[in-house]
Design an enzyme around this catalytic site. Structure first.
Site, PDB file in Angstrom:
ATOM      1  N   ASN A 146       0.805  -1.231   0.000  1.00  0.00           N
ATOM      2  CA  ASN A 146       0.000   0.000   0.000  1.00  0.00           C
ATOM      3  C   ASN A 146       0.834   1.276   0.000  1.00  0.00           C
ATOM      4  O   ASN A 146       0.492   2.244  -0.677  1.00  0.00           O
ATOM      5  CB  ASN A 146      -1.009  -0.020   1.153  1.00  0.00           C
ATOM      6  CG  ASN A 146      -0.352  -0.051   2.515  1.00  0.00           C
ATOM      7  OD1 ASN A 146       0.776  -0.520   2.660  1.00  0.00           O
ATOM      8  ND2 ASN A 146      -1.045   0.433   3.513  1.00  0.00           N
ATOM      9  N   LYS A 169      11.887  -8.089   1.735  1.00  0.00           N
ATOM     10  CA  LYS A 169      10.969  -8.664   0.762  1.00  0.00           C
ATOM     11  C   LYS A 169       9.842  -7.685   0.456  1.00  0.00           C
ATOM     12  O   LYS A 169       9.021  -7.377   1.305  1.00  0.00           O
ATOM     13  CB  LYS A 169      10.340  -9.954   1.287  1.00  0.00           C
ATOM     14  CG  LYS A 169       9.530 -10.644   0.186  1.00  0.00           C
ATOM     15  CD  LYS A 169       8.614 -11.725   0.713  1.00  0.00           C
ATOM     16  CE  LYS A 169       7.173 -11.298   0.797  1.00  0.00           C
ATOM     17  NZ  LYS A 169       6.581 -10.843  -0.473  1.00  0.00           N
ATOM     18  N   THR A 226      -1.445 -12.324   8.869  1.00  0.00           N
ATOM     19  CA  THR A 226      -0.079 -12.742   8.544  1.00  0.00           C
ATOM     20  C   THR A 226       0.855 -12.448   9.720  1.00  0.00           C
ATOM     21  O   THR A 226       1.760 -13.235  10.000  1.00  0.00           O
ATOM     22  CB  THR A 226       0.436 -12.030   7.277  1.00  0.00           C
ATOM     23  OG1 THR A 226      -0.569 -12.072   6.280  1.00  0.00           O
ATOM     24  CG2 THR A 226       1.684 -12.687   6.733  1.00  0.00           C
ATOM     25  N   GLU A 244       3.972  -4.250  12.663  1.00  0.00           N
ATOM     26  CA  GLU A 244       3.081  -3.114  12.359  1.00  0.00           C
ATOM     27  C   GLU A 244       1.920  -3.676  11.572  1.00  0.00           C
ATOM     28  O   GLU A 244       2.076  -4.030  10.397  1.00  0.00           O
ATOM     29  CB  GLU A 244       3.820  -2.077  11.502  1.00  0.00           C
ATOM     30  CG  GLU A 244       4.959  -1.385  12.210  1.00  0.00           C
ATOM     31  CD  GLU A 244       4.477  -0.301  13.162  1.00  0.00           C
ATOM     32  OE1 GLU A 244       3.249  -0.116  13.306  1.00  0.00           O
ATOM     33  OE2 GLU A 244       5.339   0.338  13.769  1.00  0.00           O
ATOM     34  N   GLY A 246      -2.643  -4.242  11.002  1.00  0.00           N
ATOM     35  CA  GLY A 246      -3.797  -3.507  10.486  1.00  0.00           C
ATOM     36  C   GLY A 246      -4.435  -2.581  11.510  1.00  0.00           C
ATOM     37  O   GLY A 246      -4.148  -2.644  12.701  1.00  0.00           O
ATOM     38  N   CYS A 278      -2.884   2.045   6.277  1.00  0.00           N
ATOM     39  CA  CYS A 278      -3.058   1.409   7.585  1.00  0.00           C
ATOM     40  C   CYS A 278      -3.798   2.339   8.528  1.00  0.00           C
ATOM     41  O   CYS A 278      -4.669   1.914   9.269  1.00  0.00           O
ATOM     42  CB  CYS A 278      -1.706   1.006   8.166  1.00  0.00           C
ATOM     43  SG  CYS A 278      -0.457   2.288   8.122  1.00  0.00           S
ATOM     44  N   GLU A 380     -11.096  -4.679   9.338  1.00  0.00           N
ATOM     45  CA  GLU A 380     -10.421  -3.583   8.659  1.00  0.00           C
ATOM     46  C   GLU A 380     -10.932  -3.494   7.217  1.00  0.00           C
ATOM     47  O   GLU A 380     -10.826  -4.456   6.463  1.00  0.00           O
ATOM     48  CB  GLU A 380      -8.916  -3.834   8.641  1.00  0.00           C
ATOM     49  CG  GLU A 380      -8.146  -2.759   7.900  1.00  0.00           C
ATOM     50  CD  GLU A 380      -6.644  -2.996   7.905  1.00  0.00           C
ATOM     51  OE1 GLU A 380      -6.213  -4.156   7.765  1.00  0.00           O
ATOM     52  OE2 GLU A 380      -5.912  -2.008   8.040  1.00  0.00           O
ATOM     53  N   LYS A 450      -3.242  -3.083  21.281  1.00  0.00           N
ATOM     54  CA  LYS A 450      -4.115  -4.242  21.091  1.00  0.00           C
ATOM     55  C   LYS A 450      -3.585  -5.103  19.928  1.00  0.00           C
ATOM     56  O   LYS A 450      -2.383  -5.325  19.837  1.00  0.00           O
ATOM     57  CB  LYS A 450      -5.560  -3.779  20.905  1.00  0.00           C
ATOM     58  CG  LYS A 450      -6.044  -2.984  22.150  1.00  0.00           C
ATOM     59  CD  LYS A 450      -7.549  -2.955  22.305  1.00  0.00           C
ATOM     60  CE  LYS A 450      -8.180  -1.809  21.585  1.00  0.00           C
ATOM     61  NZ  LYS A 450      -9.617  -1.643  21.876  1.00  0.00           N
ATOM     62  N   GLY A 453      -0.427  -4.457  16.709  1.00  0.00           N
ATOM     63  CA  GLY A 453       1.006  -4.664  16.571  1.00  0.00           C
ATOM     64  C   GLY A 453       1.785  -4.710  17.856  1.00  0.00           C
ATOM     65  O   GLY A 453       1.236  -4.597  18.950  1.00  0.00           O
ATOM     66  N   GLU A 457       7.776   2.074  15.423  1.00  0.00           N
ATOM     67  CA  GLU A 457       8.732   2.517  14.404  1.00  0.00           C
ATOM     68  C   GLU A 457       8.757   4.039  14.439  1.00  0.00           C
ATOM     69  O   GLU A 457       7.873   4.673  15.001  1.00  0.00           O
ATOM     70  CB  GLU A 457       8.311   2.012  13.018  1.00  0.00           C
ATOM     71  CG  GLU A 457       8.492   0.506  12.889  1.00  0.00           C
ATOM     72  CD  GLU A 457       8.282  -0.016  11.481  1.00  0.00           C
ATOM     73  OE1 GLU A 457       7.225   0.282  10.885  1.00  0.00           O
ATOM     74  OE2 GLU A 457       9.166  -0.723  10.968  1.00  0.00           O
TER      75      GLU A 457
HETATM   76  P1  NAD Z   1      -0.269  -9.059   4.030  1.00  0.00           P
HETATM   77  O1  NAD Z   1      -0.213  -9.447   5.464  1.00  0.00           O
HETATM   78  O2  NAD Z   1      -1.151  -9.810   3.128  1.00  0.00           O
HETATM   79  O3  NAD Z   1       1.209  -9.123   3.388  1.00  0.00           O
HETATM   80  C1  NAD Z   1       2.287  -8.367   3.901  1.00  0.00           C
HETATM   81  C2  NAD Z   1       3.602  -9.001   3.449  1.00  0.00           C
HETATM   82  O4  NAD Z   1       3.742 -10.283   4.062  1.00  0.00           O
HETATM   83  C3  NAD Z   1       3.690  -9.229   1.944  1.00  0.00           C
HETATM   84  O5  NAD Z   1       4.995  -8.924   1.508  1.00  0.00           O
HETATM   85  C4  NAD Z   1       3.417 -10.715   1.828  1.00  0.00           C
HETATM   86  O6  NAD Z   1       3.967 -11.276   0.670  1.00  0.00           O
HETATM   87  C5  NAD Z   1       4.082 -11.240   3.079  1.00  0.00           C
HETATM   88  N1  NAD Z   1       3.623 -12.562   3.532  1.00  0.00           N
HETATM   89  C6  NAD Z   1       2.460 -13.189   3.243  1.00  0.00           C
HETATM   90  N2  NAD Z   1       2.409 -14.397   3.842  1.00  0.00           N
HETATM   91  C7  NAD Z   1       3.554 -14.540   4.527  1.00  0.00           C
HETATM   92  C8  NAD Z   1       4.091 -15.572   5.361  1.00  0.00           C
HETATM   93  N3  NAD Z   1       3.414 -16.695   5.610  1.00  0.00           N
HETATM   94  N4  NAD Z   1       5.309 -15.394   5.932  1.00  0.00           N
HETATM   95  C9  NAD Z   1       5.983 -14.248   5.718  1.00  0.00           C
HETATM   96  N5  NAD Z   1       5.536 -13.240   4.929  1.00  0.00           N
HETATM   97  C10 NAD Z   1       4.333 -13.378   4.342  1.00  0.00           C
HETATM   98  O7  NAD Z   1      -0.626  -7.519   4.007  1.00  0.00           O
HETATM   99  P2  NAD Z   1      -0.971  -6.656   2.687  1.00  0.00           P
HETATM  100  O8  NAD Z   1      -2.285  -7.110   2.151  1.00  0.00           O
HETATM  101  O9  NAD Z   1       0.197  -6.634   1.789  1.00  0.00           O
HETATM  102  O10 NAD Z   1      -1.088  -5.177   3.329  1.00  0.00           O
HETATM  103  C11 NAD Z   1      -2.237  -4.673   3.900  1.00  0.00           C
HETATM  104  C12 NAD Z   1      -2.179  -4.749   5.420  1.00  0.00           C
HETATM  105  O11 NAD Z   1      -1.017  -4.099   5.934  1.00  0.00           O
HETATM  106  C13 NAD Z   1      -3.339  -4.037   6.073  1.00  0.00           C
HETATM  107  O12 NAD Z   1      -3.823  -4.817   7.139  1.00  0.00           O
HETATM  108  C14 NAD Z   1      -2.714  -2.758   6.598  1.00  0.00           C
HETATM  109  O13 NAD Z   1      -3.406  -2.141   7.651  1.00  0.00           O
HETATM  110  C15 NAD Z   1      -1.378  -3.235   7.009  1.00  0.00           C
HETATM  111  N6  NAD Z   1      -0.440  -2.115   7.143  1.00  0.00           N
HETATM  112  C16 NAD Z   1       0.017  -1.745   8.398  1.00  0.00           C
HETATM  113  C17 NAD Z   1       0.880  -0.666   8.538  1.00  0.00           C
HETATM  114  C18 NAD Z   1       1.411  -0.245   9.877  1.00  0.00           C
HETATM  115  O14 NAD Z   1       2.391   0.485   9.904  1.00  0.00           O
HETATM  116  N7  NAD Z   1       0.822  -0.671  10.988  1.00  0.00           N
HETATM  117  C19 NAD Z   1       1.279   0.036   7.404  1.00  0.00           C
HETATM  118  C20 NAD Z   1       0.791  -0.343   6.155  1.00  0.00           C
HETATM  119  C21 NAD Z   1      -0.055  -1.432   6.035  1.00  0.00           C
END
Ligand code: NAD
Ligand code: MN
Length: 474
Positions: A146, A169, A226, A244, A246, A278, A380, A450, A453, A457
């Protein structure tokens, strides 16, 4: 493009690649290597070797490389932002801000590099103690699609400035910007092996980073689902971990506040980056005294939002980034309709029109009269759909706002100091904005409470998360 291991641009060990497509048009942009466990192992070996020299360098010299890289990235921001818009979908202006944001983060850590020093602590009986701060070693970073530029900065900045090396990655749909930023850092003099970027799926590349015993810390940004899987996997080798995850940020609009400004805030808070942020405003609570007028004005503003290809002039909102995300949003709104869990007052369907035919476009959507247990309020919503809840006043707003497993961000919109103060104290989240939403500057520590995370950061707080502290008694 190829991926980056040990300073070399390489193919995957398997020789396989996958396609990277533009979410606005479906057009092929490029391919990326379909990496796997073998590639991660090579990257970890390279990072471990590189870490010896890198950690021995004064932090200030590492900072000099950051400054140079930031300048290169600024010089090339138009090209980098174009690439980001084409693979991610966001409007060009948002992409340019993001590329500048990456440079800002490098400059922030470069700026504090000279201050990263240990001191002596006076103890009883005239004795002294010292705390040694030493890098953890090889770190793994796993990031989403995102905001790939900024989130890469949140990992690369603190990990490298403290003398660690990194295997990163990218998300599968957005590898090109991450690879290009790594390329610019290499040109600025980053030694080979310090930053390795391995492209490919979470299930193979991500999983190997998380399990590889040579990796001593994981910094993960992504979904809670994840994140929980990562947390379980790291326990096997007791890695350090920052998660970090959702959010489902509440935005509370009080009745004393300027409705115009609150409407602009809600539009930006929810529809920026097509709702895929996020800390987007994902649940809106408005005081009943102004609810009708607020909803009316918001509706007419949202109806006029300019949706299109992020490269086109004047576009305010692009497509969703990928098919899975698009299907998820379509499904959520369909569920609201079939279960009669709310009233869709704007949008609620895919965009029609020739220019939208091959992209993952969805209309910006507002839903009122939302049932309290609708998934719109419980989960979310990572797309351009805003549920609106009318509340009597502040107590009800805060109670409903906190009634969630999430705790990333929150905002209150008021000119009343007492209300703002109460919200800051009582809202359960890692950050509370007053009369704004979304912005996360590198100076401010950021993270979730909660299920959103573990750890923080940004800011000076993140520095100690990349060190092992060792106490010495003299
Ligand atoms: P996701 O959890 O689907 O994927 C995130 C990353 O993890 C990707 O690179 C993915 O390939 C990898 N991944 C998937 N399965 C894995 C596994 N089994 N082991 C290790 N890595 C694995 O998230 P997304 O759909 O890419 O992103 C959206 C989510 O991210 C939303 O929930 C959003 O809120 C959150 N987000 C949080 C923050 C924050 O700072 N708190 C910032 C941006 C996005
Ligand atoms: Mn996902």
């Amino acid at each position: 493009m190829k991926m980056l291991i040990d300073g070399e641009w390489t193919d995957a060990a398997s020789g396989e690649t996958y396609e990277v497509r533009n979410p606005a048009s479906g057009k092929l942009l490029d391919t990326a290597p379909l990496g796997g466990a073998e590639d991660v192992k090579r990257a970890v070996d390279a990072a471990r070797e590189a870490q010896k020299k890198w950690s021995a360098m004064p932090a200030r010299d590492r900072g000099r490389i950051f400054f140079k890289a930031a300048q290169r990235i600024r010089d090339r921001q138009a090209d980098l932002a174009t690439m980001l818009t084409m693979e991610q979908g966001k409007p060009f202006k948002e992409a340019r801000d993001e590329i500048q944001g990456f440079a800002n983060i490098l400059e922030y850590y470069a700026g504090i590099s000279a201050a990263l020093e240990d001191g002596l602590i006076p103890l009883a009986q005239g004795k002294r103690g010292a705390v040694l701060r030493r890098p953890i070693g090889v770190c793994g970073a796993i990031i989403p699609w995102n905001v790939p530029g900024i989130i890469m900065g949140w990992k690369v900045g603190p990990a490298l400035i403290t003398g660690n090396t990194l295997v990163l990655k990218p998300a599968t749909t957005t590898p090109l910007t991450n690879l290009s930023l790594a390329y610019a850092m290499g040109e600025a003099g980053l030694p080979k092996g310090v930053l390795n970027v391995v492209t490919g799926p979470g299930k193979s590349v991500g999983d190997e980073i998380v399990r590889n015993p040579g990796v001593r810390k994981i910094s993960f940004t992504g979904s809670i689902e994840t994140g929980k899987r990562v947390l379980q996997a790291v326990s096997a080798s007791m890695k350090r971990v920052t998660l970090e995850l959702g959010g489902s940020d509440p935005m509370i609009v009080c009745d004393d506040f300027d409705i115009n400004k609150a409407v602009a805030g809600a539009v930006h808070g929810r529809f920026y980056n097509c709702g895929q942020t996020c800390t987007a405003a994902k649940r809106l609570f408005v005081f009943e005294a102004i609810a009708d007028e607020f909803i009316g004005q918001l509706k007419s503003r949202v109806e006029r939002l300019n949706v299109g290809n992020g490269m086109d002039e004047g576009v305010e909102m692009g497509p969703l980034n990928n098919r899975a995300q698009w299907e998820q949003i379509k499904g959520l709104v369909e569920e609201v309709r079939t279960k009669d869990e709310g009233r869709v007052i704007v949008g609620g369907r895919v965009q029609d029109g020739e220019q939208y035919r091959n992209g993952f476009f969805y209309m910006p959507t507002l839903v009122t009269n939302v049932a309290p247990d609708s998934r719109l309020l419980r989960e979310e919503v990572f797309g351009p759909v805003l549920p609106i809840v009318v509340v009597k006043g502040l107590d009800e707003a805060i109670e409903r706002a906190n009634d969630t497993k999430y705790g990333l961000g929150s905002s209150i919109w008021t000119n009343d100091m007492e209300k703002a103060k109460a919200a800051c104290e009582r809202l359960e989240s890692g950050i509370t904005w007053i009369n704004q939403h979304v912005k996360l500057p590198p100076e401010m520590p950021f993270g979730g409470v909660k299920e959103s995370g573990i750890g923080r950061e940004n800011g000076l707080e993140t520095i100690d998360a990349y060190y092992e502290l060792k106490s010495i008694m003299l």
